[in-house]
Design a protein around this motif. Sequence first.
Motif, PDB file in Angstrom:
ATOM      1  N   ARG A 223       0.846  -1.200   0.000  1.00  0.00           N
ATOM      2  CA  ARG A 223       0.000   0.000   0.000  1.00  0.00           C
ATOM      3  C   ARG A 223       0.879   1.246   0.000  1.00  0.00           C
ATOM      4  O   ARG A 223       1.969   1.250   0.585  1.00  0.00           O
ATOM      5  N   ALA A 224       0.401   2.286  -0.650  1.00  0.00           N
ATOM      6  CA  ALA A 224       1.124   3.561  -0.608  1.00  0.00           C
ATOM      7  C   ALA A 224       1.025   4.140   0.795  1.00  0.00           C
ATOM      8  O   ALA A 224      -0.042   4.107   1.418  1.00  0.00           O
ATOM      9  N   ILE A 229       0.384   9.529  -0.458  1.00  0.00           N
ATOM     10  CA  ILE A 229      -0.991   9.927  -0.767  1.00  0.00           C
ATOM     11  C   ILE A 229      -1.203  11.421  -0.528  1.00  0.00           C
ATOM     12  O   ILE A 229      -1.949  12.088  -1.250  1.00  0.00           O
ATOM     13  N   LEU A 250      -8.739   5.395  -0.037  1.00  0.00           N
ATOM     14  CA  LEU A 250      -8.304   4.213  -0.791  1.00  0.00           C
ATOM     15  C   LEU A 250      -8.431   2.919  -0.003  1.00  0.00           C
ATOM     16  O   LEU A 250      -8.449   1.831  -0.595  1.00  0.00           O
ATOM     17  N   TYR A 254      -8.319  -0.887  -1.375  1.00  0.00           N
ATOM     18  CA  TYR A 254      -7.165  -1.751  -1.080  1.00  0.00           C
ATOM     19  C   TYR A 254      -7.644  -3.084  -0.505  1.00  0.00           C
ATOM     20  O   TYR A 254      -7.198  -4.161  -0.915  1.00  0.00           O
ATOM     21  N   VAL A 580      -2.177   8.103 -11.370  1.00  0.00           N
ATOM     22  CA  VAL A 580      -1.521   8.415 -10.093  1.00  0.00           C
ATOM     23  C   VAL A 580      -0.978   9.851 -10.122  1.00  0.00           C
ATOM     24  O   VAL A 580      -0.094  10.171 -10.911  1.00  0.00           O
ATOM     25  N   LEU A 584       4.741   7.224  -6.590  1.00  0.00           N
ATOM     26  CA  LEU A 584       4.783   6.531  -5.306  1.00  0.00           C
ATOM     27  C   LEU A 584       6.212   6.101  -4.985  1.00  0.00           C
ATOM     28  O   LEU A 584       7.029   5.865  -5.874  1.00  0.00           O
ATOM     29  N   PRO A 588       3.737   0.454  -7.455  1.00  0.00           N
ATOM     30  CA  PRO A 588       2.405   1.059  -7.570  1.00  0.00           C
ATOM     31  C   PRO A 588       1.291   0.093  -7.955  1.00  0.00           C
ATOM     32  O   PRO A 588       0.138   0.503  -8.040  1.00  0.00           O
ATOM     33  N   THR A 591      -1.860  -0.090  -5.755  1.00  0.00           N
ATOM     34  CA  THR A 591      -2.577   1.184  -5.797  1.00  0.00           C
ATOM     35  C   THR A 591      -3.315   1.355  -7.124  1.00  0.00           C
ATOM     36  O   THR A 591      -4.449   1.850  -7.156  1.00  0.00           O
TER      37      THR A 591
END
Length: 609
Positions: A223-224, A229, A250, A254, A580, A584, A588, A591
């Motif tokens: 996960r970012a 984010i 998100l 996710y 995006v 990131l 990615p 995401t």
Amino acid sequence: MLGAGEADVVNRACELLVPGSAAVRPDRYLASVLPALSRAEEDAVRSAIGVLAGVTDTFAMARLAGGAAFDRLRRVAIEAFYGDYAPPEHPGPTGHEVIGFAPPQAVRVRKDWRFLSEPSGTPGPWDRYSPAGPDRADVIVVGSGAGGGVIAADLAARGLDVLLLEAGGYEPAAAHTRFELEARRRLWWPPRTASTSDDQGIALMAGRCVGGSTVTDAKVAMRAPDCDIARFHARTGLRGERGPFALADLEPWYERIEQRLGVRERSDWTSSVYQVEKGFVSLGATLCPTRSHTDHNCTRCGSCPQGCPTNAGKSTLNTFLAPALAAGLRLRTRHVVQQVIVDKSGARPRVTGVAYRHNGRDGVLRAPVVVLAAGALNTPQILLRTQENTGIDTPSSRLVGRTLGLHPARIVYGRFTEPQDCHQSYPLTAHCLDHQQDFVVAATTIQDPVGFAESLVDEANRPMWGRRLVDTAAQYRHWAGLLVMATDENTAQIDLGVGDEVVVSKRFSFAEQHRLDDALAFGIAVLHAAGAHEVVWSGLSTTHMQGSAPMGDEPTRSVVDAHGRSHDVDGLYVGDGSLVPASLSVDPSLTIMALAARVAAHIAEEFAR
């Protein structure tokens, strides 16, 4: 065919570039490849042979190092030798035998070299999705990777007539073997490179098959973080349900994707990871297990870049699309979309379909909704060509391709006394996030022989060649690699080239160059601290292209809105890594899938109204 004089030049040059390679007859290898090349590509090869005709020793070759002719023949020598090519009369040893590359999947495969002469776009033996059915649909989805695969499957499951177009072929697990050169042809886009301000160049790598890069990646599911984010709103004004877009916007997406993929922690480290962990600990750094979308059938065979042969690695192909195809999703492979068709007769431009090319023929498909999910290089290419042909010129349209993020990376290798056998392990089972604002390190990995040899550079970042390259490759089993990835600032750009060519350029900022240097220095320090006797590294590359058509709430700073919907053309959406807003710091793919699920839900709501 090559003339006798050309063949002599090829063998002599290849022997200088990769000593020992002349024994496997690189001239015959090249002669097999020529029928698959375009006229322009063949002309370039023959020109390179002409340039090298007078080169008879390493001193003369060194003067040409890094030039186009040098690079082309170096590639031929490496592919022939380290790709394990050999004519029937060759007594051995082959390139794989020289370096000890003998994973079970590679040893038992019967190499059929006929693919070398097949033109690009030739269907593989498993590709049964030829054009069929009506040329109209409710939704056309262009691209089947992390974004398009999720969107197409989701909308089809909701009862919409979805037509999925893929530039590559259908290559299920049954087609995946540890045959590196064939996998390059069947599963990957041909080599593309971003030119850089310091002339290093960045290799741009992406999957071209049903499932896209999710078929060929390492299945990392990260996960970012909040800090990534938070940059979304700052860059494009993107807003969520309760204000500036945040991780909370998100999280439900996710969770949905992670559950579907069966994401789990991979703490089953091999000995190479424990070896390099000593270096991290010595420097006061932490190495943590990676989360990945692989199930317990994973044998840690190392075949990921050539496609998972057991379906243990979860891709959009085997997880989302296979069930959807069985339930009625329509798929057409080897369809390269050229542009979106737009009707400008109304108050606002509206999408009506796409123009495509298949087997050298052009055609049109119709739908009131088109989702571009062809990847962060190809989606802006389609948009730019559409703008060129429709005259659309707005603040948001001018941003297409102007904010590409690359997340550049290199692999730093340490040579140890004991074999590390990183080619027979699940790659990237551990990450170091201690310096995440600047760079992330993943351990351990090594490319298969051709990719390993092609990517190596010397201390001046020039392609490694000659005796040093051969000596380095000879220790293949003893190298353990760290993937070091530097956070970038979306400063690359995409422009249209000649024909289908994408022209990508990147000018490093001072901060970006500093991160790249620090990441390399850290990787070198870790490996020396872990006991490595020698350290080498690859040139820059990336599989994490993103941000070339960013989402946001301000049309002057974004190409599409918070749901992936075009600011300029009704019915047109973007649904891949192009969305995006800011690069990131981590892989990615998770995401991208989460954002794609969000886009699909919005499209479904629009149809339900």
